[in-house]
Design an enzyme around this catalytic site. Structure first.
Site, PDB file in Angstrom:
ATOM      1  N   GLY A 107      35.456  30.088  40.788  1.00 44.03           N
ATOM      2  CA  GLY A 107      36.831  30.538  40.607  1.00 44.03           C
ATOM      3  C   GLY A 107      37.791  29.710  41.431  1.00 44.03           C
ATOM      4  N   HIS A 132      49.800  49.243  34.589  1.00 44.48           N
ATOM      5  CA  HIS A 132      51.092  48.830  35.153  1.00 44.48           C
ATOM      6  C   HIS A 132      52.242  49.424  34.356  1.00 44.48           C
ATOM      7  CE1 HIS A 132      54.347  46.321  36.532  1.00 44.48           C
ATOM      8  NE2 HIS A 132      53.566  45.783  37.432  1.00 44.48           N
ATOM      9  N   SER A 164      57.745  41.914  35.415  1.00 44.33           N
ATOM     10  CA  SER A 164      57.461  42.166  36.834  1.00 44.33           C
ATOM     11  C   SER A 164      58.076  43.475  37.301  1.00 44.33           C
ATOM     12  CB  SER A 164      58.023  41.044  37.679  1.00 44.33           C
ATOM     13  OG  SER A 164      57.983  41.448  39.027  1.00 44.33           O
ATOM     14  N   ARG A 168      52.828  52.494  41.250  1.00 51.53           N
ATOM     15  CA  ARG A 168      52.578  52.243  39.831  1.00 51.53           C
ATOM     16  C   ARG A 168      51.930  53.398  39.104  1.00 51.53           C
ATOM     17  NH1 ARG A 168      50.607  46.011  40.515  1.00 51.53           N
ATOM     18  NH2 ARG A 168      52.730  45.277  40.820  1.00 51.53           N
ATOM     19  N   GLU A 214      40.431  39.640  43.578  1.00 48.54           N
ATOM     20  CA  GLU A 214      40.379  40.836  42.729  1.00 48.54           C
ATOM     21  C   GLU A 214      38.945  41.232  42.365  1.00 48.54           C
ATOM     22  OE1 GLU A 214      43.166  40.713  39.444  1.00 48.54           O
ATOM     23  OE2 GLU A 214      42.376  42.577  38.596  1.00 48.54           O
ATOM     24  N   LEU A 254      48.221  39.186  45.535  1.00 54.09           N
ATOM     25  CA  LEU A 254      48.349  37.789  45.963  1.00 54.09           C
ATOM     26  C   LEU A 254      48.043  37.708  47.453  1.00 54.09           C
ATOM     27  CD1 LEU A 254      51.591  36.766  44.019  1.00 54.09           C
ATOM     28  CD2 LEU A 254      49.211  36.609  43.303  1.00 54.09           C
TER      29      LEU A 254
HETATM   30  C1  LIG Z   1      50.819  39.210  34.571  1.00 52.28           C
HETATM   31  C2  LIG Z   1      50.391  39.491  35.973  1.00 52.28           C
HETATM   32  C3  LIG Z   1      51.327  39.470  37.000  1.00 52.28           C
HETATM   33  C4  LIG Z   1      50.936  39.716  38.315  1.00 52.28           C
HETATM   34  N1  LIG Z   1      51.884  39.706  39.296  1.00 52.28           N
HETATM   35  C5  LIG Z   1      51.502  39.929  40.579  1.00 52.28           C
HETATM   36  C6  LIG Z   1      52.454  39.883  41.635  1.00 52.28           C
HETATM   37  O1  LIG Z   1      53.646  39.660  41.412  1.00 52.28           O
HETATM   38  N2  LIG Z   1      52.040  40.089  42.901  1.00 52.28           N
HETATM   39  C7  LIG Z   1      50.721  40.343  43.193  1.00 52.28           C
HETATM   40  O2  LIG Z   1      50.400  40.487  44.361  1.00 52.28           O
HETATM   41  N3  LIG Z   1      49.793  40.372  42.212  1.00 52.28           N
HETATM   42  C8  LIG Z   1      50.141  40.176  40.918  1.00 52.28           C
HETATM   43  N4  LIG Z   1      49.205  40.224  39.927  1.00 52.28           N
HETATM   44  C9  LIG Z   1      47.782  40.363  40.274  1.00 52.28           C
HETATM   45  C10 LIG Z   1      47.241  39.032  40.749  1.00 52.28           C
HETATM   46  O3  LIG Z   1      47.820  37.977  40.018  1.00 52.28           O
HETATM   47  C11 LIG Z   1      45.727  38.915  40.609  1.00 52.28           C
HETATM   48  O4  LIG Z   1      45.116  40.053  41.091  1.00 52.28           O
HETATM   49  C12 LIG Z   1      45.226  37.744  41.414  1.00 52.28           C
HETATM   50  O5  LIG Z   1      45.938  36.583  41.098  1.00 52.28           O
HETATM   51  C13 LIG Z   1      43.746  37.517  41.206  1.00 52.28           C
HETATM   52  O6  LIG Z   1      43.371  36.327  41.857  1.00 52.28           O
HETATM   53  P1  LIG Z   1      41.865  35.909  41.972  1.00 52.28           P
HETATM   54  O7  LIG Z   1      41.851  34.632  42.721  1.00 52.28           O
HETATM   55  O8  LIG Z   1      41.076  37.024  42.524  1.00 52.28           O
HETATM   56  O9  LIG Z   1      41.364  35.702  40.478  1.00 52.28           O
HETATM   57  P2  LIG Z   1      41.931  34.818  39.250  1.00 52.28           P
HETATM   58  O10 LIG Z   1      43.216  34.192  39.530  1.00 52.28           O
HETATM   59  O11 LIG Z   1      41.808  35.699  38.061  1.00 52.28           O
HETATM   60  O12 LIG Z   1      40.910  33.635  39.128  1.00 52.28           O
HETATM   61  C14 LIG Z   1      39.630  33.790  38.611  1.00 52.28           C
HETATM   62  C15 LIG Z   1      38.968  32.446  38.600  1.00 52.28           C
HETATM   63  O13 LIG Z   1      37.590  32.610  38.369  1.00 52.28           O
HETATM   64  C16 LIG Z   1      37.157  31.751  37.353  1.00 52.28           C
HETATM   65  N5  LIG Z   1      36.029  32.417  36.715  1.00 52.28           N
HETATM   66  C17 LIG Z   1      35.900  33.723  36.382  1.00 52.28           C
HETATM   67  N6  LIG Z   1      34.683  33.966  35.860  1.00 52.28           N
HETATM   68  C18 LIG Z   1      34.034  32.797  35.866  1.00 52.28           C
HETATM   69  C19 LIG Z   1      32.740  32.405  35.439  1.00 52.28           C
HETATM   70  N7  LIG Z   1      31.860  33.256  34.916  1.00 52.28           N
HETATM   71  N8  LIG Z   1      32.399  31.093  35.581  1.00 52.28           N
HETATM   72  C20 LIG Z   1      33.268  30.186  36.107  1.00 52.28           C
HETATM   73  N9  LIG Z   1      34.503  30.524  36.527  1.00 52.28           N
HETATM   74  C21 LIG Z   1      34.875  31.808  36.410  1.00 52.28           C
HETATM   75  C22 LIG Z   1      38.366  31.527  36.491  1.00 52.28           C
HETATM   76  O14 LIG Z   1      38.226  30.301  35.796  1.00 52.28           O
HETATM   77  C23 LIG Z   1      39.452  31.482  37.541  1.00 52.28           C
HETATM   78  O15 LIG Z   1      39.515  30.183  38.091  1.00 52.28           O
HETATM   79  C24 LIG Z   1      49.582  39.987  38.605  1.00 52.28           C
HETATM   80  C25 LIG Z   1      48.657  40.013  37.572  1.00 52.28           C
HETATM   81  C26 LIG Z   1      49.057  39.811  36.260  1.00 52.28           C
HETATM   82  C27 LIG Z   1      48.060  39.970  35.177  1.00 52.28           C
END
Ligand SMILES: Cc1cc2nc3c(=O)[nH]c(=O)nc-3n(C[C@H](O)[C@H](O)[C@H](O)COP(=O)(O)OP(=O)(O)OC[C@H]3O[C@@H](n4cnc5c(N)ncnc54)[C@H](O)[C@@H]3O)c2cc1C
Ligand code: SF4
Ligand code: FES
Lengths: 259, 636
Positions: free
Chosen positions: B41, B267, B285, B331, B425, B441
């Site tokens: 990821g 949400h 947002s 929320r 997440e 974030l």
């Molecule tokens: C539309 C939207 C708006 C949001 N706005 C906010 C905000 O304003 N403020 C806030 O705090 N949060 C916000 N969130 C929540 C927040 O964006 C996410 O919870 C957070 O970015 C998740 O980050 P992460 O690094 O855990 O995972 P992600 O960013 O989902 O990254 C997952 C990574 O894992 C990789 N991956 C997954 N499974 C595999 C696999 N099997 N093999 C190889 N690679 C894999 C993907 O390619 C990706 O690179 C928002 C969410 C959404 C949907």
């Protein structure tokens, strides 16, 4: 319910593999004007799959115009002709009943076709790896408010930093130049105080990587700006040209290399 | 049964992390080179962790199914990121951010984790500014803030409506620097399909090369999952199209416990569903709730144009019911209330939508002022709906958005499988039963920049895992397991497409395991999901082969996992005989319809151990609250 669906003819580029010969395949599609163009392709693919046929390969992820994954040349325009809109944000209400729509991949020597509408844009990553950052180790930062930055400068930096790395600028350019993409990152750091220590090495390294990647040169046709879904301004290219000139004068005197 | 040890350090809340950092083993710089780490990821969590590991001198391999690390779903986060800087001098502090987060999560998170999150929040902002992230500024040059739900202070840092993009590009830059200097190697377009365990430790992965279809084996001394959440189990959600649970789920099937799967956040401010081809739901947002006022007509089935509905015939139901927080309630509260008014028939035109109205803000700060703050969100709204939100109030409705549940981890962010760490997440750790806006974030970057770089060193220093070779039988067995799964999917050749089965699953879940749940509905859901799973394995149609780029096959594998995870969500929701945060059980509510917690019996993390498809064993981690007093959440 009254049916306001559009009846369309799609001519879609099909290509099995990078080496295979490509061709246009024709499909008939009936679609709601509220659907996006990618939702229309989802629907087409579901139909093809149900019939046991090979679905059209195309990429998308966020479907909100921010991740830069999608990218189709629609009737000759990368991301279609609606300004400041990525492919995934283009809704069918922008088309007319009975229309024929051509869908093709982003074409450029530096973006080889992988399958159907999917191209390889990894050269963009190579350019960013060459210098698209501030060299700085986690944990060593001063308090965030210790570097005041005027609102105008912060806004200017963000205008450039909004680039989504989609590659439409390259596909739009008759020379397949990546200047808009590269200049957006160079500009972000050229205007910000954080970018100053590596200002000249950065532009030097990134431009070198760009040239090595096989992108063409810029002849100021501004097709890139017109097709860019984020409205990245060509003034960034002018800034990069100035930065590069200064860098080429200064770099021989500089001993520090970009780390 | 698995013995769950939270490994929370001794001492006062405010000193735990500092003491722990001091007590942890360090690896000397020359030895770090001898340790290989796999990171899956490149979202905020994965990219920040991988970059920091590289800076420290570890040898890192990073995998993503995207073509580039910059595409990770984190890029789409709009609203902002919290930190306890107190730059607005409005009474914020680390303790207040901690308190708001634990209260917002309805007292279902681990106190020490949540405190640490608040504690490192300020470092994140410093870090990102130093990287050149162009956060919004005041005219005087200092950083600007906005407010988000569940807080009465203004502590959210933002970059227009593109905060996630800017933070991710910052982390991507740091990652690129490490790729250039050779400490990090990036493997794009690879999907992790199994975890390899050697002598009880996580030591490798099997990935599918999404271009060639080849299976590849990689080994390391630790595996870090930063693979995001599972909201797409609902089919329609705000998550990116490809977001999925497969990495976490395959690790779960290898023994990693899955915690609190029923804590899924719906949400409140998304665009309503508009058509049957709809492929995802778009989030507006929640920062919009700062200046927008939510209302519905007082009359049922009112089909008048909103601008023709006079003030005294509008019900600003959040302001009416929760005067202290008004439109900024958390929320879960906002979403549930939108559902209630629509259930009553008072949604827009009697349907499933409520108004988000900016007319008061237009008067206060002018249309230009609103445009400056939310311009791109307004543009997006118009682009998608074809309606101009400067002229007519927006219409919104709740949508699945974020999953608080995830793989169980201890204070060090390590799962119950030694050497398997889970960040962002994908883990369950900091948000309890409900996450406050702008804190995902924060958590992703806290985990990646400031927590795991220490705790992984401690694991290496104390456990001293060896390097292993991918020739070992454990790798072969895992590879065969993946191969069998793929062949099975390709051989069914039934009559239903992957998407159509996924849609059916989503419908069951949103109806029965969504904003409001009941014992009867959950039992039905479990039965229906099992039937659907059988239907899938007998009747799915996956065209093409395994030895090529095959997007249908990719989706099929993910939906197969969702069909198991969906059942576990219902099982968990049925087990939890209380309402807390985003988990609302109709049987457990106050007379006023608010969530009724049961601290006596359910103040625990439900960590499920996989036995076989459709069968799990419950493990409990009791939540100890040493420092906060459990109270009924009140936003009135
Ligand atoms: C539309 C939207 C708006 C949001 N706005 C906010 C905000 O304003 N403020 C806030 O705090 N949060 C916000 N969130 C929540 C927040 O964006 C996410 O919870 C957070 O970015 C998740 O980050 P992460 O690094 O855990 O995972 P992600 O960013 O989902 O990254 C997952 C990574 O894992 C990789 N991956 C997954 N499974 C595999 C696999 N099997 N093999 C190889 N690679 C894999 C993907 O390619 C990706 O690179 C928002 C969410 C959404 C949907
Ligand atoms: S400059 Fe514009 S067109 Fe080019 S990659 Fe960036 S966003 Fe896409
Ligand atoms: S799919 Fe993300 S920009 Fe189009």
């Amino acid at each position: 319910m009254a049916n306001n669906h559009l009846h369309l003819t799609l001519k879609i580029w099909r290509q099995e593999s990078p080496e295979a010969k490509g061709y246009f395949e024709e499909f008939k599609e009936e679609v709601s004007p509220d659907a996006s163009i990618l939702e229309m392709l989802d629907d087409l693919n579901n139909r093809l799959e149900a019939e046991g046929k090979r679905p059209v390969a195309f990429e998308s992820d966020c479907r909100e115009g921010i991740c830069g994954t999608c990218g189709i040349v629609i009737n000759g325009h990368p991301h279609g002709s609606l300004p400041k809109t990525a492919t995934c944000q283009l809704h069918m209400r922008n088309f007319n009943d009975g229309e024929t729509i051509y869908l093709e991949p982003f074409r450029a020597a530096a973006f080889p076709i992988i399958k159907d509408l999917i191209v390889d844009r990894s050269k963009f990553d190579n350019i960013q790896q060459a210098g698209g950052y501030v060299s700085f180790n986690t944990g060593s930062a001063p308090d965030a408010n210790s570097i005041p930055i005027s609102k105008d400068i912060a806004d200017l930096a963000l205008d450039a930093a909004e680039c989504i790395g989609c590659g439409a600028c390259v596909a739009a350019c008759k020379n397949s130049s990546a200047m808009l993409f590269v200049s957006a990152k160079v500009s972000q750091f050229a205007v910000l105080p954080q970018g100053q220590p590596e200002r000249y090495e950065r532009v030097h390294e990134m431009v070198m990587a760009m040239d090595e990647s096989g992108f063409g040169s810029c002849t100021n046709t501004y097709a890139c700006e017109a097709e860019c879904p984020k409205g990245i301004s060509v003034s960034n290219i002018a800034r990069m040209n100035r930065e590069f000139l200064k860098a080429e004068i200064k770099i021989p005197k500089l001993e520090v290399k970009l780390r | 049964m698995v013995k769950l040890e939270s490994k929370v350090p001794e001492g006062n809340l405010a000193e735990k992390w500092t003491n722990h950092k001091f007590n942890m083993k360090l690896i000397n710089p020359a030895n770090k080179r001898k340790y290989d780490i796999i990171v899956i990821g490149t979202g905020l969590a994965g990219a920040s962790a991988a970059a920091t590991f590289g800076e420290l001198g570890y040898k890192v391999k990073v995998f993503t199914y995207h073509d580039s690390p910059r595409r990770a779903h984190s890029i789409a986060a709009q609203g902002g990121i919290n930190a306890a800087k107190n730059y607005q001098n409005d009474g914020d502090s680390v303790y207040r951010l901690f308190y708001d987060t634990i209260k917002g999560g309805d007292y279902r998170s681990r106190e020490a984790n949540t405190y640490r999150l608040a504690e490192v929040s300020n470092n994140i902002i410093d870090q990102c500014v130093a990287q050149g992230v162009p956060f919004a500024r005041e005219y005087g040059g200092t950083l600007a803030n906005r407010s988000f739900g569940g807080a009465q202070v203004s502590r959210t840092f933002y970059a227009r409506g593109e905060t996630g993009q800017q933070l991710l590009l910052g982390a991507y830059g740091s990652l690129n620097r490490q790729i250039k200097n050779g400490n990090v190697k990036i493997y794009p377009r690879r999907e992790m399909l199994d975890l390899v365990i050697v002598d009880g430790r996580a030591q490798g992965i099997i990935v599918r090369n999404l271009i060639t279809g080849e299976l590849e084996k990689y080994s390391a001394q630790a595996v870090v999952l930063g693979t995001g959440g599972y909201s797409n189990v609902f089919y329609l959600s705000t998550n990116a199209m490809n977001s999925n649970a497969t990495a976490a789920w395959r690790a779960h099937k290898r023994g990693a416990l899955f915690a609190n799967p029923c804590y899924t956040q719906i949400h409140p401010t998304c665009l309503p569903v508009h058509g049957e081809l709809q492929s995802k739901l778009v989030l507006m947002s929640e920062s919009l709730r700062n200046d927008g006022r939510i209302w519905v007509p007082k009359k049922k089935g009112d089909t008048r144009n909103p601008n023709d509905i006079p003030e005294d015939e509008r019900d600003y139901y959040l302001e009416r019911k929760y005067p202290a927080f008004g439109n900024l309630v958390p929320r879960d509260v906002a979403s549930r209330n939108a559902k209630y008014v629509c259930d009553e028939g008072r949604g827009v035109g009697g349907g499933r939508a409520v108004y988000l109205d900016f007319s008061e803000a237009f008067e206060r700060i002018g249309k230009e002022g609103v445009k400056d703050k939310y311009g791109n969100l307004f543009d997006m709204y118009q682009n998608i709906t074809g309606v101009d939100p400067y002229k007519e109030p927006m219409q919104i409705y709740p949508a699945p958005h974020y999953t608080m549940g995830g793989l169980w981890v201890d204070y060090n962010l390590m799962s119950n499988i030694p050497g398997l760490f889970v960040i962002g997440e994908a883990n369950f750790s900091d948000h309890g039963a409900n996450r406050l806006g702008a804190s995902a974030l924060m958590q992703g970057l806290a985990d990646g920049y400031f927590v795991i770089p220490y705790t992984i060193g401690n694991y290496f220093g104390t456990e001293k895992p060896e390097k292993v070779d991918t020739d070992r039988p454990e790798f072969k067995a895992a590879e065969d397991n993946v191969k069998d799964g793929i062949n099975k999917l390709l051989s069914i050749n039934g009559s239903q497409t992957v998407d159509s089965l996924h849609k059916k699953l989503g419908q069951i879940l949103i109806d029965k395991v969504g904003m409001s749940r009941s014992e009867k509905g959950l039992n039905e859901a479990i039965k229906q999901i099992r039937e659907l799973r059988d239907e899938f394995w007998n009747d799915v149609k996956v065209v093409g082969t395994g030895k090529e780029l095959n997007q249908t096959l990719e989706r099929a594998g993910r939906v197969a996992d969702f069909l198991e995870l969906g059942e576990l969500m219902a099982v968990d929701a049925l087990n939890r005989n209380e309402s807390c945060g985003a988990h609302f059980r109709e049987e457990y509510q106050t007379e006023e319809g608010e969530a009724l917690r049961n601290d006596e019996d359910y103040s625990y993390v439900a960590a499920w151990e996989y036995i076989k498809p459709g069968e799990w064993e419950l493990n409990k981690e009791n939540l100890e609250f040493e420092f906060v007093k459990l109270a009924t959440r009140s936003y009135k």
